[in-house]
Design an enzyme around this catalytic site. Structure first.
Site, PDB file in Angstrom:
ATOM      1  N   GLU B  67      51.699 140.776  37.280  1.00 49.68           N
ATOM      2  CA  GLU B  67      51.557 140.009  36.069  1.00 49.68           C
ATOM      3  C   GLU B  67      50.387 140.340  35.293  1.00 49.68           C
ATOM      4  O   GLU B  67      50.390 140.408  34.005  1.00 49.68           O
ATOM      5  CB  GLU B  67      51.717 138.426  36.431  1.00 49.68           C
ATOM      6  CG  GLU B  67      53.223 138.057  36.864  1.00 49.68           C
ATOM      7  CD  GLU B  67      53.499 138.386  38.188  1.00 49.68           C
ATOM      8  OE1 GLU B  67      52.621 138.726  39.040  1.00 49.68           O
ATOM      9  OE2 GLU B  67      54.920 138.394  38.502  1.00 49.68           O
ATOM     10  N   HIS B 136      59.609 128.226  41.460  1.00 47.05           N
ATOM     11  CA  HIS B 136      60.605 128.709  40.462  1.00 47.05           C
ATOM     12  C   HIS B 136      61.001 127.609  39.508  1.00 47.05           C
ATOM     13  O   HIS B 136      62.150 127.566  38.671  1.00 47.05           O
ATOM     14  CB  HIS B 136      61.906 129.261  41.192  1.00 47.05           C
ATOM     15  CG  HIS B 136      61.528 130.550  41.992  1.00 47.05           C
ATOM     16  ND1 HIS B 136      60.925 130.668  42.985  1.00 47.05           N
ATOM     17  CD2 HIS B 136      62.338 131.762  41.781  1.00 47.05           C
ATOM     18  CE1 HIS B 136      60.818 131.835  43.377  1.00 47.05           C
ATOM     19  NE2 HIS B 136      61.677 132.649  42.428  1.00 47.05           N
TER      20      HIS B 136
END
Lengths: 386, 331
Positions: B67, B136
């Site tokens: 990321e 999540h």
């Protein structure tokens, strides 16, 4: 064995051209046309950069700068690399790259505002092709890879004069950062035209390079599938030859390349650091014999390419630069409070317009407008000593 | 602006976002899409479905799994004149890229005094309600709202998904763009010919007189359902959708509170030091004498997001909103 001394003695792969005694030899893989003019101009660049760097240190000691980041000992590593860049190439520095700034045509006085607490660098990074200094360790290496990916997308690679590449600068400590690892993964994955230029100056503040790696840093490049070269970072000709080769590899689409310039930080990490707490005088003395400027001077003198008058002229020019640098520093005016609110966004938001207006109105309420700025100067000086 | 989608078509939020990406890429060849799995797979939620086929691998880039690398290289691409859109797969995975977002993305324009623009969009599917595993289902928007130099947006329906994303891509500022993942499959009417210009202002979703209710993103549907239920009980709620979380456009909310005297703020993010805190503080500063009760918040608990079998307890629900309105109005 002392960390730095062991490192001097164990460098079988070191690319070098100019010995500490000033004896020149060509390297078979990295040819360089060595003219007297070239050597003289490299010598001049290093002398001038060293001189204003020393002035920066002095200005901090005298309370004129909050901080200075010395480059002493790394002049060859920077001038060699910086001179390999063409005007269209892009450079992403860390915060010690005063020599690269010099090569990009950024006037040294433009570096002062950062350390005096006035701005974050006043040069235009897009025009000078020299990004703002990056304080967070390793961030800029990823940004450089992205820029290089853009150069590749733009199709500016090739062997003509218009071809471009990017060079990014970081230290041995930065190689432990995830960003530098990710940058090499991305650089390799996208064949980005980027040279990773690591100045291994042996120390990340007080942490020796042994705390960062168990293999020579240039050897890590193999793990990313890119060439890794260790160059004598105190040898300006070798740094130039290797950097030119690497930039050409990138410009023609064969990038990336990693270069480890093997050098030594002769001064503190910054003016807030005290290297006497963590390294021995013997180590510094041993590296002093490898001084990057002295060996060029020896080469010029022993071959009769320059006389005392030339060296004196360069020194006089350096002193003039230092005087201009000092004068500019002392005369720098603090920005107005509007600077706080300026260019946070491409267009100022209503929220910031309101905050700015309210603050300026608050300041207008003081009978003596100097009161608040006096407080901020005292605060900056206190911070400088910390 | 021309769109590849027929005018006034009914589509899911996912399709609306996909259409926005497609239209922006077709309009400006400097617009790029990058992230993990955004190419052949079309993204884990298929938001980038078909873009690789239409625009090629140079404009739809499958990246290494990193990321910070995705965000950090996008910064360099933006400096080079591109307009990158990066996809972070899930809310809880943005943190490895957080350093680049905070230290570089947000500050490049300020540091360079405008010499660099940073037209970068970071898309993040966010929020719970899909029965997912840990990391999540998070709502990290307040972290980004706290960082000067970033714009933060959250869409709540298909029409806004299209127009807000179009507007985010057009801006020269960096935008963290939150997409409510549990609304991806909900359909709505999208007028692609409408202007996207005003899509970042707080919008009135329902008029009412008894209590003002503010929300955004995934909770908007809950709040609107609560307002409909309240009406059957004879209580009239005025509902606003923030859309832009930073900067916040609170003027219409303050105006409404002056009328209703009551404010309930709904978000599924943890309550402490959050957007709901900010709204409560600002409305109190600006409309103190109009308030007839404290500002009441319906938010996630100040805990990590719980195991998904408990998320119904954690998330703002219709009943929680109605109970909060009762407390506020009955204060």
């Amino acid at each position: 064995m002392i960390a730095g001394l062991r490192a001097i003695n164990a460098s079988p792969n070191l690319v070098s051209m100019l010995s500490p005694e000033g004896v020149l030899s060509q390297h078979p893989d990295f040819p360089l046309e060595v003219t007297t003019d070239l050597v003289k101009s490299l010598y001049r660049d290093m002398c001038l950069v060293r001189r204003f760097d020393r002035e920066g240190n002095a200005l901090q000691r005298q309370g004129q700068l909050g901080l200075w980041v010395p480059l002493l000992g790394q002049e060859a590593a920077q001038i060699g690399a910086g001179r390999a860049l063409r005007s269209a190439d892009m450079a992403f520095p860390s915060y010690r790259e005063h020599g690269i700034a010099w090569c990009r045509g950024v006037d040294p006085t433009e570096l002062l505002g950062i350390f005096r607490g006035i701005d974050f660098g006043t040069w235009n990074p897009a025009e000078k092709k020299f990004n703002n200094y990056c304080i967070v360790i390793g961030n800029q290496v990823l940004n450089a890879v992205g820029y290089a990916m853009g150069q590749k997308l733009d199709g500016v690679l090739g062997d003509d004069d218009a071809a471009e590449a990017t060079m990014t600068f970081f230290g041995d400590g930065a190689t432990s950062q995830g960003d530098v690892h990710e940058a090499m993964v991305f650089g390799a994955a996208f064949n980005a035209p980027v040279v990773f230029y690591c100045q291994n100056n042996q120390w990340a503040i007080s942490e020796p390079v042994e705390k960062q790696t168990r293999v020579p840093l240039f050897a890590r490049a193999a793990a990313y599938g890119i060439p890794g070269i260790r160059v004598d970072g105190n040898d300006v000709l070798a740094c130039l030859a290797v950097s030119e080769w690497a930039m050409n590899e990138c410009r023609t689409g064969n990038g990336p390349v990693m270069i480890e310039a093997f050098t030594y930080r002769m001064d503190a990490h910054t003016t807030s650091d005290d290297p006497s707490r963590y390294r021995l005088a013997d180590e510094t003395q041993a590296w002093k014999l490898l001084d990057p400027i002295e060996r060029v001077k020896a080469y010029l003198a022993r071959n009769g390419l320059a006389d005392a008058t030339y060296f004196d002229e360069v020194q006089a020019e350096a002193d003039e630069l230092a005087a201009r640098f000092r004068k500019h520093c002392i005369e720098l005016e603090s920005p107005g409070p509007e600077r706080i609110f300026s260019k946070v966004y491409a267009e100022q938001t209503q929220q910031l317009r309101d905050q700015e207006a309210a603050y300026l109105e608050y300041l207008d309420g003081f009978v003596d407008p100097e009161i608040s700025s006096t407080e901020s100067v005292a605060g900056a000086q206190a911070g400088a000593r910390s | 602006m021309t769109s590849t989608a027929p005018n006034n078509s009914t589509m899911t939020l996912a399709k609306a976002l996909n259409t926005a990406l497609r239209d922006s890429m077709a309009e400006d060849n400097k617009v790029l899409m990058m992230g993990e799995d955004v190419g052949k797979l079309g993204g884990v939620f298929r938001i980038t479905d078909g873009l690789l086929k239409d625009f090629g691998e140079h404009r739809v880039m499958d990246t290494p799994l990193a990321e910070s690398g995705i965000v950090g290289t996008a910064v360099g691409l933006a400096m080079r004149g591109y307009r990158p859109i990066v996809e972070i797969q899930f809310d809880g995975f943005v943190f490895p890229g957080f350093d680049q977002i905070v230290s570089q993305v947000a500050k490049v324009t300020y540091r360079s005094q405008g010499a660099w623009k940073m037209p970068l969009v970071i898309r993040i599917p966010f929020g719970g309600g899909i029965g997912a595993v840990e990391h999540h289902s998070e709502s990290p928007e307040s972290f980004f709202c706290h960082i000067a130099g970033l714009r933060v947006m959250a869409c709540s329906n298909a029409s806004d998904g299209y127009h807000m994303l179009r507007q985010a891509i057009a801006l020269d500022d960096p935008v963290v763009f939150f997409e409510p993942k549990r609304r991806y499959w909900e359909k709505g009417l999208v007028d692609v010919t409408a202007t996207s210009e005003h899509s970042l202002r707080t919008v009135l979703r329902r008029t009412g007189t008894d209590c003002t209710v503010v929300s955004y993103g995934p909770s908007m549907a809950v709040v609107l359902a609560a307002a409909a239920a309240a009406e059957t009980e004879g209580r009239s709620l005025e509902v606003f959708d923030l859309r832009s979380l930073s900067p916040l456009d609170l003027d219409p909310v303050v105006e409404s509170v002056r009328k209703t005297g009551h404010l309930v703020v709904v978000s599924e993010a943890p309550r402490e030091a959050s957007i709901t805190s900010e709204i409560a503080a600002r409305v109190t500063e600006e409309a103190f004498y109009s308030l007839q009760a404290p500002v009441i918040r319906v938010a996630g608990f100040d805990t990590p997001y719980p195991p998904s079998r408990l998320e119904a307890d954690y998330l703002p629900s219709l009943d929680k909103v109605l109970e909060a309105v009762d407390r506020c109005v009955g204060f």
